[in-house]
Design a protein around this motif. Structure first.
Motif, short mmCIF file in Angstrom:
data_model
loop_
_atom_site.label_atom_id
_atom_site.label_comp_id
_atom_site.label_asym_id
_atom_site.label_seq_id
_atom_site.Cartn_x
_atom_site.Cartn_y
_atom_site.Cartn_z
N MET A 64 0.85 -1.18 0.00
CA MET A 64 0.00 0.00 0.00
C MET A 64 0.89 1.23 0.00
N ARG A 65 0.63 2.14 -0.90
CA ARG A 65 1.40 3.39 -1.03
C ARG A 65 0.58 4.52 -0.41
N VAL A 66 1.15 5.21 0.58
CA VAL A 66 0.43 6.22 1.36
C VAL A 66 1.25 7.50 1.44
N ILE A 67 0.55 8.62 1.39
CA ILE A 67 1.17 9.92 1.66
C ILE A 67 0.55 10.46 2.94
N VAL A 68 1.40 11.00 3.81
CA VAL A 68 0.92 11.70 5.00
C VAL A 68 1.43 13.12 4.91
N GLY A 69 0.50 14.08 4.92
CA GLY A 69 0.88 15.49 4.93
C GLY A 69 1.32 15.89 6.33
N ILE A 70 2.54 16.43 6.41
CA ILE A 70 3.12 16.78 7.71
C ILE A 70 3.48 18.26 7.70
N ASP A 71 3.05 18.96 8.74
CA ASP A 71 3.51 20.34 8.96
C ASP A 71 3.92 20.47 10.42
N GLU A 72 4.04 21.67 10.90
CA GLU A 72 4.50 21.88 12.28
C GLU A 72 3.43 21.61 13.32
N LEU A 95 4.83 1.47 2.34
CA LEU A 95 5.70 2.61 2.12
C LEU A 95 4.90 3.87 2.35
N VAL A 96 5.37 4.69 3.27
CA VAL A 96 4.73 5.96 3.58
C VAL A 96 5.65 7.06 3.10
N THR A 97 5.08 8.01 2.36
CA THR A 97 5.82 9.20 1.96
C THR A 97 5.35 10.35 2.82
N LEU A 98 6.25 10.89 3.59
CA LEU A 98 5.96 12.02 4.48
C LEU A 98 6.23 13.29 3.67
N VAL A 99 5.17 14.06 3.43
CA VAL A 99 5.29 15.24 2.58
C VAL A 99 5.13 16.51 3.41
N HIS A 100 6.14 17.36 3.32
CA HIS A 100 6.07 18.67 3.96
C HIS A 100 6.05 19.72 2.86
N VAL A 101 5.02 20.56 2.89
CA VAL A 101 4.88 21.63 1.90
C VAL A 101 5.11 22.96 2.60
N HIS A 102 6.08 23.70 2.11
CA HIS A 102 6.28 25.03 2.68
C HIS A 102 5.89 26.08 1.65
#
Length: 163
Positions: free
Chosen positions: A1-9, A35-42
């Motif tokens: 399973m391919r997952v994205i988790v949006g991460i901010d502060e 596999l988890v992709t931790l995505v930080h958007v600034h």
């Protein structure tokens, strides 16, 4: 399973990651590790494509722009924040799920939807700040936007109720 988790502060995004690692990922699914992709958007840097520190703004008026040193300093600060946020998130994932990180620049709601489509993920996970209707109308809601615009299933993790 391919997952994205949006991460901010925010604590809410870390709670969403914690909830996902505790409740969704039980080691191996279908013989493959999750596999988890931790995505930080600034937010976009305020880059000015002008070399001098001041440009003419009209007859007899000059508008000052930040020097390249200021712009570089801003970019380094953004990179340090992103690195710190993702380092904390990676630590939470250790021994629970295989994780990778991604840092992108732009509007978080647009970028999370765009990346999830490009990467063909199975699930997008975002935290919820619990804004009321009025605040959500003025400030916008990343989770609400993703729920309506992402082309994959979206899981919105609400923080626990405060007593």
């Amino acid at each position: 399973m391919r997952v994205i988790v949006g991460i901010d502060e925010s604590d809410e995004s870390f709670y969403a990651l914690e909830w996902a690692t505790n409740n969704l990922f039980n080691g191996i699914v279908g013989g493959e590790p999750n596999l988890v992709t931790l995505v930080h958007v600034h937010p976009p840097s305020k880059r000015y494509g002008v070399a001098p520190s001041a440009i003419p703004a009209g007859p007899g008026v000059t508008a000052a722009l930040p020097s390249t040193g200021v712009v570089d300093s801003e970019r380094r600060a953004e990179e340090q924040i992103s690195a710190a946020v993702l380092s904390r998130a990676l630590e939470m994932c250790s021994n629970k799920v295989k994780a990778e990180t991604l840092i992108v620049e732009g509007d978080p709601k647009d970028m999370l939807c765009e990346i999830s489509e490009q990467m063909k993920v199975d699930l997008l996970i975002v935290g919820s700040r619990g804004l009321g209707r009025i605040k959500r109308a003025f400030l916008g809601s990343v989770s609400d936007y993703c729920a309506h615009h992402a082309k994959c299933p979206t899981l919105i993790v609400k923080p626990p109720a405060k007593d």
